[in-house]
Design an enzyme around this catalytic site. Structure first.
Site, PDB file in Angstrom:
ATOM      1  N   CYS A  36       0.833  -1.204   0.000  1.00 18.67           N
ATOM      2  CA  CYS A  36       0.000   0.000   0.000  1.00 18.67           C
ATOM      3  C   CYS A  36       0.868   1.255   0.000  1.00 18.67           C
ATOM      4  O   CYS A  36       1.386   1.661   1.054  1.00 18.67           O
ATOM      5  CB  CYS A  36      -0.918  -0.030   1.223  1.00 18.67           C
ATOM      6  SG  CYS A  36      -1.910   1.455   1.387  1.00 18.67           S
ATOM      7  N   CYS A  62      -0.379   4.179   2.129  1.00 20.57           N
ATOM      8  CA  CYS A  62      -0.240   3.990   3.590  1.00 20.57           C
ATOM      9  C   CYS A  62       1.214   4.161   4.021  1.00 20.57           C
ATOM     10  O   CYS A  62       1.492   4.750   5.058  1.00 20.57           O
ATOM     11  CB  CYS A  62      -0.661   2.585   4.019  1.00 20.57           C
ATOM     12  SG  CYS A  62      -2.122   1.940   3.246  1.00 20.57           S
ATOM     13  N   ASP A  63       2.148   3.597   3.240  1.00 18.31           N
ATOM     14  CA  ASP A  63       3.532   3.484   3.716  1.00 18.31           C
ATOM     15  C   ASP A  63       4.529   4.368   2.963  1.00 18.31           C
ATOM     16  O   ASP A  63       5.702   4.444   3.356  1.00 18.31           O
ATOM     17  CB  ASP A  63       3.992   2.014   3.596  1.00 18.31           C
ATOM     18  CG  ASP A  63       3.108   1.090   4.418  1.00 18.31           C
ATOM     19  OD1 ASP A  63       2.632   1.534   5.483  1.00 18.31           O
ATOM     20  OD2 ASP A  63       2.884  -0.056   3.998  1.00 18.31           O
TER      21      ASP A  63
END
Ligand code: NAP
Length: 318
Positions: free
Chosen positions: A134, A137-138
């Site tokens: 992701c 997200c990261d």
């Protein structure tokens, strides 16, 4: 209590089903094992093809859908479903979760799909230590660093473009010489300066002891020059975006699945078991998008109403 329907999954298909079911006056239990609303879309940095909401983030869209459902007093109960069974005698479904056992006349199965794994050395060991599924997200952990994205679909291209805004350099490793992504994304990818596409290569090994240091890749071309045949791209983040696999394990032996595990069901969402309706990405369909998932949620509820009517259990008959 026997619910009219139990909705499993709180992604776009499940949220749409919850809204339609509430408006239809059905008694509903809505289950999901995640704490963030929206299912898969909560991982998407930008959703640019949902009509009326250009450029909205997946997290915001997921939250908006959850709020919309909450307006009808529909909120998912955070429980992981462990087992489903159809009781032939009373024609109801039993849903066994970690905490409870429920009974319902129908099931709307909207459990979605999960990230496909590559199953190469280093992937599992370094997951969370540089290996991610992701980018939105990261990605922020890799500010100013070099990263690699694996895949050639919409997700891989969107992830790569997202990372170019944070990272020094982004490599996109694809196993063929043509991207699968929509044309508009292909064009953007090809004209972004700090993004290099490495065509015709497959990932072999994720390098690193405690955190990712690189990705070993191998050419898919039979006569590749030696220096191109196998090499290591130095990078501190590896983002894997090679598609999804359906979350259909709970239905194994209960409903017909296709050879890749999708629940076989048409536009009415009716699966092969009585009172079972599959909605969203878990269903066999030509296009898996948010718009098609929300359409499934609505169609599944219409089919549930029809089924309840035909089996003498419609709201009017109660
Ligand atoms: P996808 O379209 O299935 O693409 C997966 C990519 O990974 C393909 O390029 C595939 O290569 C590659 N791949 C698969 N297995 C591999 C392996 N073992 N090693 C190396 N490469 C591998 O998956 P997706 O990009 O996650 O998209 C899923 C669905 O969601 C699609 O329908 C997509 O259009 C949709 N989606 C839409 C949007 C949007 O519209 N905004 C955003 C994201 C996703 P090949 O091309 O060679 O098969």
């Amino acid at each position: 209590m026997i619910f009219d329907t139990i909705i499993i999954g709180a992604g776009p298909a499940g949220a749409s089903a919850a809204i339609y079911a509430a408006r239809a006056g059905l008694s509903v239990r809505w289950l999901d094992n995640r704490f963030i609303p929206g299912g898969q879309i909560s991982d998407s940095s930008c959703v640019d093809n949902y009509p009326g909401l250009p450029g909205i983030s997946g997290a915001d869209l997921g939250e908006a859908m959850a709020k919309h459902a909450a307006n009808f007093s529909m909120e998912p109960v955070r429980e992981k479903v462990l087992k489903l069974a159809f009781n032939n005698e009373d024609k109801t479904w039993s849903v066994h979760t970690k905490k409870n056992d429920y009974q319902a006349r129908t099931i709307i199965y909207a459990a979605g799909a999960a990230h496909r794994r590559l199953n190469i050395p280093g992937e599992e060991e370094l997951s969370g230590s540089g290996v991610s599924y992701c980018a939105s997200c990261d990605g922020a952990f890799f500010k100013g660093q070099d990263t690699v994205v694996i895949g050639g679909g919409n997700t891989a291209c969107e992830d790569a473009l997202f990372l170019t805004k944070l990272c020094r350099k982004v490599y996109l490793v694809h196993r063929r010489d043509e991207l699968r992504a929509d044309r508009i994304l292909q064009e953007l990818v090809k004209k972004t300066d700090n993004l290099e596409i490495i065509w015709n290569h497959i990932p072999e090994k994720i390098e690193g002891d405690t955190c990712v240091t690189g990705l070993g890749i191998k050419s898919t071309m039979p006569h590749a020059a030696e220096e191109q045949a196998a090499r290591i791209i130095e990078a501190s983040g590896v983002f894997i975006a090679v598609g999804m696999v359906p979350n259909s394990a709970l239905l194994s032996g209960i409903a017909s699945l296709d050879e890749t595990g999708y629940v076989i069901a048409g536009e009415d969402c009716a699966a092969s078991a009585p009172g079972l309706f599959a909605a969203g990405d878990v269903r066999t369909k030509p296009l898996r998008q948010i718009v098609t998932a929300v359409a499934d949620g609505a169609n599944a509820v219409t089919s549930v109403q029809k089924y309840l009517h035909e089996t003498g259990n419609s709201a009017q008959n109660k």
